[in-house]
Design a protein around this motif. Structure first.
Motif, PDB file in Angstrom:
ATOM      1  N   ARG A  33      43.376  34.489  37.179  1.00 49.08           N
ATOM      2  CA  ARG A  33      44.543  33.896  37.835  1.00 49.08           C
ATOM      3  C   ARG A  33      45.692  34.898  37.916  1.00 49.08           C
ATOM      4  O   ARG A  33      46.400  34.962  38.924  1.00 49.08           O
ATOM      5  CB  ARG A  33      44.972  32.627  37.107  1.00 49.08           C
ATOM      6  N   VAL A  34      45.859  35.700  36.876  1.00 50.87           N
ATOM      7  CA  VAL A  34      46.929  36.700  36.885  1.00 50.87           C
ATOM      8  C   VAL A  34      46.603  37.800  37.892  1.00 50.87           C
ATOM      9  O   VAL A  34      47.498  38.277  38.594  1.00 50.87           O
ATOM     10  CB  VAL A  34      47.163  37.276  35.466  1.00 50.87           C
ATOM     11  N   CYS A  35      45.337  38.180  37.987  1.00 50.98           N
ATOM     12  CA  CYS A  35      44.940  39.173  38.996  1.00 50.98           C
ATOM     13  C   CYS A  35      45.232  38.662  40.403  1.00 50.98           C
ATOM     14  O   CYS A  35      45.708  39.409  41.255  1.00 50.98           O
ATOM     15  CB  CYS A  35      43.460  39.522  38.863  1.00 50.98           C
ATOM     16  N   ARG A  36      44.959  37.360  40.635  1.00 50.84           N
ATOM     17  CA  ARG A  36      45.289  36.772  41.942  1.00 50.84           C
ATOM     18  C   ARG A  36      46.793  36.823  42.184  1.00 50.84           C
ATOM     19  O   ARG A  36      47.244  37.093  43.289  1.00 50.84           O
ATOM     20  CB  ARG A  36      44.779  35.341  42.034  1.00 50.84           C
ATOM     21  N   ALA A  37      47.570  36.572  41.137  1.00 49.18           N
ATOM     22  CA  ALA A  37      49.035  36.628  41.261  1.00 49.18           C
ATOM     23  C   ALA A  37      49.470  38.038  41.621  1.00 49.18           C
ATOM     24  O   ALA A  37      50.402  38.225  42.411  1.00 49.18           O
ATOM     25  CB  ALA A  37      49.702  36.181  39.964  1.00 49.18           C
ATOM     26  N   LEU A  88      48.586  40.200  31.928  1.00 51.32           N
ATOM     27  CA  LEU A  88      47.196  40.586  32.188  1.00 51.32           C
ATOM     28  C   LEU A  88      46.595  41.289  30.974  1.00 51.32           C
ATOM     29  O   LEU A  88      45.468  40.980  30.561  1.00 51.32           O
ATOM     30  CB  LEU A  88      47.114  41.483  33.422  1.00 51.32           C
ATOM     31  N   GLU A  89      47.329  42.200  30.372  1.00 53.52           N
ATOM     32  CA  GLU A  89      46.844  42.898  29.176  1.00 53.52           C
ATOM     33  C   GLU A  89      46.621  41.932  28.016  1.00 53.52           C
ATOM     34  O   GLU A  89      45.624  42.034  27.304  1.00 53.52           O
ATOM     35  CB  GLU A  89      47.833  44.000  28.775  1.00 53.52           C
ATOM     36  N   ALA A  90      47.537  40.993  27.831  1.00 56.55           N
ATOM     37  CA  ALA A  90      47.379  40.007  26.755  1.00 56.55           C
ATOM     38  C   ALA A  90      46.182  39.098  27.028  1.00 56.55           C
ATOM     39  O   ALA A  90      45.434  38.748  26.109  1.00 56.55           O
ATOM     40  CB  ALA A  90      48.659  39.189  26.595  1.00 56.55           C
ATOM     41  N   ALA A  91      45.989  38.706  28.287  1.00 53.98           N
ATOM     42  CA  ALA A  91      44.842  37.864  28.643  1.00 53.98           C
ATOM     43  C   ALA A  91      43.530  38.588  28.331  1.00 53.98           C
ATOM     44  O   ALA A  91      42.586  37.983  27.807  1.00 53.98           O
ATOM     45  CB  ALA A  91      44.910  37.470  30.116  1.00 53.98           C
ATOM     46  N   LYS A  92      43.473  39.872  28.624  1.00 53.69           N
ATOM     47  CA  LYS A  92      42.276  40.655  28.295  1.00 53.69           C
ATOM     48  C   LYS A  92      42.083  40.735  26.784  1.00 53.69           C
ATOM     49  O   LYS A  92      40.983  40.553  26.277  1.00 53.69           O
ATOM     50  CB  LYS A  92      42.394  42.067  28.866  1.00 53.69           C
ATOM     51  N   ASP A 105      39.519  34.841  29.981  1.00 51.13           N
ATOM     52  CA  ASP A 105      38.936  35.282  31.246  1.00 51.13           C
ATOM     53  C   ASP A 105      39.476  34.532  32.458  1.00 51.13           C
ATOM     54  O   ASP A 105      39.795  35.135  33.475  1.00 51.13           O
ATOM     55  CB  ASP A 105      37.411  35.164  31.194  1.00 51.13           C
ATOM     56  N   ALA A 106      39.571  33.213  32.365  1.00 56.83           N
ATOM     57  CA  ALA A 106      40.068  32.428  33.500  1.00 56.83           C
ATOM     58  C   ALA A 106      41.521  32.782  33.808  1.00 56.83           C
ATOM     59  O   ALA A 106      41.917  32.881  34.973  1.00 56.83           O
ATOM     60  CB  ALA A 106      39.927  30.932  33.217  1.00 56.83           C
TER      61      ALA A 106
END
Length: 135
Positions: free
Chosen positions: A123-127, A109-113, A118-119
């Protein structure tokens, strides 16, 4: 005994494709051979990074290359980078990773940010919400 340096280990498929055009090196020295196109389509950060002018041959002494491909050092470890890149790749080449544990989810999640994915962040937040970690 040879004094030549030992190359860093390579990541698991699909991140070792011989036609890849860039290498991302994790903080624990694992090389991911990836396609700039996939990362550019997934992230404006990577799109901008790959659009930057590359150093000429005279000024590229500080830029490592392997097999003619630029090596980009990343601050994420190989486990986090593997998961993040699997989200960026088409589903025909890599399935979404299974994230085990809160720490894995948090790192991705941190790396995605960080990389404006964003997409993938959603998806990681949903996970995280659906995860057995919260149970």
């Amino acid at each position: 005994m040879s004094d030549s340096p030992v190359p860093p280990p390579s990541a698991s498929p699909p991140f070792g494709h011989p036609k890849a055009d860039v290498i991302l090196r994790s903080s624990d020295n694992v090389d991911f051979r990836v396609f700039q196109l996939f990362l550019s389509l997934a992230s404006p950060f990577f799109e901008t990074l790959f659009d930057l002018p590359q150093p000429s041959g005279e000024t590229s002494a500080d830029t490592e290359t392997i097999d003619g491909l630029p090596v980009i050092p990343m601050s994420e470890d190989s486990k986090t980078l593997d998961a993040l890149l699997r989200f960026c790749y088409p589903c025909t080449l890599a399935e979404d990773p299974i994230l085990h544990g809160f720490r894995d989810i948090f790192n991705v999640l941190e790396a995605a940010k960080k990389y404006s994915l964003d997409a993938i962040e959603k998806r990681v937040c949903r996970a995280l919400i659906d995860s057995e970690v919260l149970e």
